[in-house]
Every structure is written in structure tokens, then in C-alpha cells.
Motif scaffolding. Structure first.
Motif, PDB file in Angstrom:
ATOM      1  N   LYS A   1       0.835  -1.205   0.000  1.00  0.00           N
ATOM      2  CA  LYS A   1       0.000   0.000   0.000  1.00  0.00           C
ATOM      3  C   LYS A   1       0.871   1.258   0.000  1.00  0.00           C
ATOM      4  O   LYS A   1       0.599   2.214  -0.719  1.00  0.00           O
TER       5      LYS A   1
ATOM      6  N   GLY B   1       2.274   1.765  -3.399  1.00  0.00           N
ATOM      7  CA  GLY B   1       1.295   1.880  -4.480  1.00  0.00           C
ATOM      8  C   GLY B   1       1.599   0.931  -5.632  1.00  0.00           C
ATOM      9  O   GLY B   1       1.315   1.233  -6.796  1.00  0.00           O
TER      10      GLY B   1
ATOM     11  N   ASN C   1       3.567   7.680   2.978  1.00  0.00           N
ATOM     12  CA  ASN C   1       2.420   7.876   2.082  1.00  0.00           C
ATOM     13  C   ASN C   1       1.106   7.485   2.748  1.00  0.00           C
ATOM     14  O   ASN C   1       0.095   8.181   2.597  1.00  0.00           O
TER      15      ASN C   1
END
Length: 291
Positions: free
Chosen positions: A75, A78, A126
Motif C-alpha cells: 500500500k 502503491g 504515504n
């Protein structure tokens, strides 16, 4: 060799538990402390040690066909990869890990809403930014190279850090406010590799064995001899993964009962089995339990 599976294994906190899991699954992996290319007793596999944080990028790019890493890092990066299995294990135990928002115990920060304008240290930059955006908060997110729990209050107002037990956070006088993300270990595959019939089957077979090894981690086998006249009493005490195996013995008055149970209940049921008439009770470890 035309058929070769490039396998990424996590270097760092997950390495030891991953090697142990593969051993239980039937794969012998050996590595020196300085080598990034361990050996495995499967000529159709080429393993490489990669930091879990980087694994998904190399799988996405096709440098690796398949890798084992945390869903959190997929995650965070990405990465466009196929997640084909979840393997619920971590450094310490067989459960997911949590990324949590933590602050000093005397901090005035009580929730995510109080992070406005604050400094947050984390490796999961992120994901943290997404979390702040979801809460309508603007804050300064700094990448932490390690020892994140030691940074508040001098170097950070709050941290978002991974934890299994919370003991390290408590040792540094930090309290958990919220869970930002829960993550498990996953098997990820490059899309092209997953479309290759040979590689897909090889990966599926590996996953079958790994899941079987995980299923066996918290279970044991039980064998016992039981007089036929006591069998019903024993069966009422005995839980089973499916149904116990009942086999005749040379003496037709006796049967052999063999089953699989959760290890944590053995100390409770063995005395009850003995009272119900079971004899010669043997507990034995399991390597794999394949449904």
C-alpha cells in the motif's frame, strides 16, 4: 533452466520467522549473514533476500516473480501487483500487526484532529499522509530511518509506528491513540508471472504448503487407545479438526483414536480424556495441516 521461479524473501524482522515457516512447509533454506542469495533445496526456485519495504517494487518490475512482504508496504509503495495469498504471521506471533498513532503519555494530543501543524515521524509516509487527509489535518510528516519510538517529544510530536504487542511503545512512555492500518504478511506476484501456467502452478503449490505449515503452528496431534465401551465418553470430550480417525486394534475390544486439536486446549482435555477411559495418550507435533 527454462523453468525458474524468482522468489523474494523478506530480509530483516520477518526473515527468521519466514525461514522457519518454509522449513515447516518442507523447504530447506540456508543463508550466511552477509549473503542476499540464500540456497534452497528446490532447483526450480531462485530466492533472494529483499527488505520488505522494497519487495513490492521489485515484484511489480518483474525483477522477482513472487515475493513475501507486508500488505502495508504494498500500500505504501502503491505497487501494481497481484496479491494471491495472506499468510497471517509476523516477527513474534501468528497475528496481524498494527500501525498506530502514538504520543507521549503526557501529550496534549488526544486524537488525529489534534495533529494540525504537528511533526510526525514514521516509515510509512504515504499511508500517513492519506490518513491525515482523511482526517482533514495538515501536518509535517518526516521519514524515520529507525528508532521511531525514541523520537517524541524532542524530535517529533507524534509517531505512526508498527507494533505487535505495544511493549516497545510502553517502554518509551508512549500511548496508542488510534490504529491507522492493520497489516498481514502477503504473497504478491508479478502480473506476467501469474499468467505463466508453470509459474502460477509452482506458486500455488508453494502457497498450499506454506498455508498448511501455518495451520499446523497452533495445532498438535493426539493418539490414544480406548476400550470400545468407553468410546462414546471419549468422543464427547474430544474436539477435532474434522472427525477423529478410529482404527481397530489387534484386540477387537480396543480402538485407536487419532485426531488434531488446538495445542492451547491440550492441557485441559487430556485429564478429561483419561477420566473418560482413554489410555496411552500421545501428543505429537505437526508440520503441515492441509485442508
Amino acid at each position: 533452466m527454462s523453468n525458474l521461479l524468482k522468489l523474494g524473501l523478506p530480509k530483516g524482522s520477518l526473515q527468521e520467522s519466514t525461514f522457519h515457516l518454509f522449513a515447516k512447509a518442507g523447504y530447506k533454506i540456508s543463508s550466511t549473514s552477509r549473503s542476499y542469495f540464500p540456497s534452497i533445496d528446490d532447483a526450480e526456485m531462485k530466492p533472494m533476500l529483499i527488505r520488505a519495504q522494497e519487495m513490492s517494487r521489485y515484484v511489480e518490475d518483474g525483477v522477482l516473480d513472487v515475493g513475501i512482504t507486508g500488505r502495508d508496504w504494498v500500500k505504501e509503495n502503491g505497487s501494481k501487483v497481484e496479491e494471491v495469498a495472506e499468510l497471517v504471521y509476523a516477527k513474534v506471533g501468528l497475528k496481524p500487526v498494527r500501525w498506530v498513532l502514538a504520543v507521549p503519555s503526557d501529550s496534549k494530543i488526544k486524537s488525529a484532529k489534534d495533529l494540525q501543524g504537528k511533526r510526525i515521524a514514521t516509515e510509512l509516509v504515504n499511508v500517513t499522509k492519506e490518513y491525515l487527509k482523511k482526517n482533514g489535518v495538515t501536518a509535517n510528516v518526516e521519514f524515520s530511518w529507525g528508532a521511531t519510538e525514541a523520537k517524541p517529544p524532542e524530535l517529533a510530536d507524534a509517531i505512526i509506528e508498527v507494533t505487535e504487542t505495544g511493549s516497545s511503545l510502553r517502554a518509551n512512555n508512549l500511548i496508542i491513540l488510534e490504529t491507522v492500518l492493520e497489516s498481514s504478511t502477503v504473497v504478491i506476484v508479478n502480473a506476467m508471472a501469474w499468467n505463466d501456467p508453470w509459474k502460477k502452478k509452482k506458486i500455488e503449490n508453494m502457497i498450499l504448503l506454506l498455508k498448511g505449515a501455518l495451520a499446523a503452528q497452533e495445532k498438535v496431534g493426539l493418539k490414544m487407545n480406548v476400550l470400545r465401551t468407553n468410546l462414546e465418553k471419549v468422543m464427547k470430550v474430544l474436539p477435532a479438526l474434522n472427525s477423529p480417525t478410529i482404527a481397530e486394534m489387534y484386540d477387537k475390544n480396543w480402538v485407536d483414536v487419532d485426531t488434531v486439536v488446538d495445542e492451547k486446549i491440550v492441557r485441559e482435555i487430556v485429564p478429561k480424556l483419561k477420566d473418560a477411559g482413554a489410555e496411552g495418550i500421545v501428543e505429537y507435533p505437526l508440520n503441515k495441516v492441509i485442508p
